[in-house]
Design a protein around this motif. Structure first.
Motif, PDB file in Angstrom:
ATOM      1  N   VAL A  63       0.877  -1.276   0.110  1.00  0.00           N
ATOM      2  CA  VAL A  63      -0.009  -0.045  -0.100  1.00  0.00           C
ATOM      3  C   VAL A  63       0.963   1.326  -0.138  1.00  0.00           C
ATOM      4  O   VAL A  63       0.512   2.141  -0.578  1.00  0.00           O
ATOM      5  N   VAL A  64       2.088   1.466   0.925  1.00  0.00           N
ATOM      6  CA  VAL A  64       2.883   2.445   0.777  1.00  0.00           C
ATOM      7  C   VAL A  64       3.544   2.696  -0.739  1.00  0.00           C
ATOM      8  O   VAL A  64       3.829   3.696  -1.077  1.00  0.00           O
ATOM      9  N   LEU A  65       3.650   1.534  -1.349  1.00  0.00           N
ATOM     10  CA  LEU A  65       4.384   1.467  -2.578  1.00  0.00           C
ATOM     11  C   LEU A  65       3.465   2.360  -3.538  1.00  0.00           C
ATOM     12  O   LEU A  65       3.678   3.144  -4.410  1.00  0.00           O
ATOM     13  N   VAL A  66       2.182   1.809  -3.509  1.00  0.00           N
ATOM     14  CA  VAL A  66       1.107   2.369  -4.471  1.00  0.00           C
ATOM     15  C   VAL A  66       0.943   3.848  -3.762  1.00  0.00           C
ATOM     16  O   VAL A  66       0.848   4.661  -4.766  1.00  0.00           O
ATOM     17  N   MET A  67       1.113   4.252  -2.633  1.00  0.00           N
ATOM     18  CA  MET A  67       0.984   5.709  -2.144  1.00  0.00           C
ATOM     19  C   MET A  67       2.198   6.293  -2.915  1.00  0.00           C
ATOM     20  O   MET A  67       2.172   7.756  -3.246  1.00  0.00           O
ATOM     21  N   THR A 124       3.571   5.980  -5.591  1.00  0.00           N
ATOM     22  CA  THR A 124       3.260   6.075  -7.016  1.00  0.00           C
ATOM     23  C   THR A 124       2.475   7.226  -7.130  1.00  0.00           C
ATOM     24  O   THR A 124       2.261   8.266  -8.104  1.00  0.00           O
ATOM     25  N   LEU A 125       1.541   7.215  -6.530  1.00  0.00           N
ATOM     26  CA  LEU A 125       0.378   8.429  -6.308  1.00  0.00           C
ATOM     27  C   LEU A 125       1.345   9.636  -5.887  1.00  0.00           C
ATOM     28  O   LEU A 125       0.915  10.864  -6.604  1.00  0.00           O
ATOM     29  N   LEU A 126       1.988   9.736  -5.139  1.00  0.00           N
ATOM     30  CA  LEU A 126       3.064  10.735  -4.813  1.00  0.00           C
ATOM     31  C   LEU A 126       3.942  11.276  -6.106  1.00  0.00           C
ATOM     32  O   LEU A 126       3.952  12.412  -6.348  1.00  0.00           O
ATOM     33  N   ALA A 127       4.428  10.504  -6.795  1.00  0.00           N
ATOM     34  CA  ALA A 127       5.156  10.540  -7.965  1.00  0.00           C
ATOM     35  C   ALA A 127       4.315  11.458  -9.030  1.00  0.00           C
ATOM     36  O   ALA A 127       4.806  12.273  -9.504  1.00  0.00           O
ATOM     37  N   GLN A 128       3.036  10.617  -9.231  1.00  0.00           N
ATOM     38  CA  GLN A 128       2.101  11.759 -10.260  1.00  0.00           C
ATOM     39  C   GLN A 128       1.746  12.889  -9.581  1.00  0.00           C
ATOM     40  O   GLN A 128       1.683  13.770 -10.354  1.00  0.00           O
TER      41      GLN A 128
END
Length: 163
Positions: A134-138, A140-144
């Motif tokens: 989940v942190v890894l998905v977050m 990715t959202l931070l990168a976007q």
């Protein structure tokens, strides 16, 4: 994020840090004494204590990184490349915690521990690994969000040049 939310999260992080420090200083030595009194063999006892100490360290690392991210939120700089370092450290600490939890199951499996307990510990390791994902998905959202922020800044500068 509102000031009250940041404050509440900081209080929680401070309590987690204080509690983990208490466990590290007071409870781990008591656990060691209990394991010695129970007649636990030296190898598994030392391994279990090492895993507990490293697990506590993982919690402390996550707490400090969350604190740093909250500081960035308050100053309005969380959508920057500096935030990635903290998110990556959080991901690594949680992933290590999942491996450590699985290590506890490995230590307990050959002993007299009930198989259901070992299975529950494996399930906990799986859930901790899920939190890491989940942190890894977050991340990715931070990168976007950072990419959008950079794009918006470029568009603003182009608009300023036109005006």
């Amino acid at each position: 994020m509102g000031k009250l939310t940041v404050l509440a999260l900081r209080v929680v992080v401070a309590i987690v840090l204080a509690g983990s420090l208490f466990v590290q200083v007071r409870m781990v030595p008591m656990l060691s004494t209990d394991l010695i009194e129970a007649g636990a063999p030296d190898g598994p006892r030392i391994a279990l204590l090492a895993i507990v100490v490293l697990g506590i360290l993982c919690v402390q690392v996550v707490a400090v990184c969350v604190w740093r991210l909250l500081t960035m939120v308050r100053s309005g700089t969380v959508f920057s490349h500096r935030a990635f370092r903290f998110v990556d450290i959080i991901f690594g600490a949680i992933a290590i915690a999942a491996v450590l939890m699985f290590g506890i199951a490995v230590i307990l499996a050959p002993g007299e521990t009930a198989p259901g307990i070992v299975l529950l510990i494996c399930g906990a390791a799986l859930m901790i690994g899920g939190v890491a994902l989940v942190v890894l998905v977050m991340r990715t959202l931070l990168a976007q969000a950072v990419a959008r922020d950079v794009e918006a800044a470029q568009l603003r500068s182009e608009l300023d040049e036109v005006i």
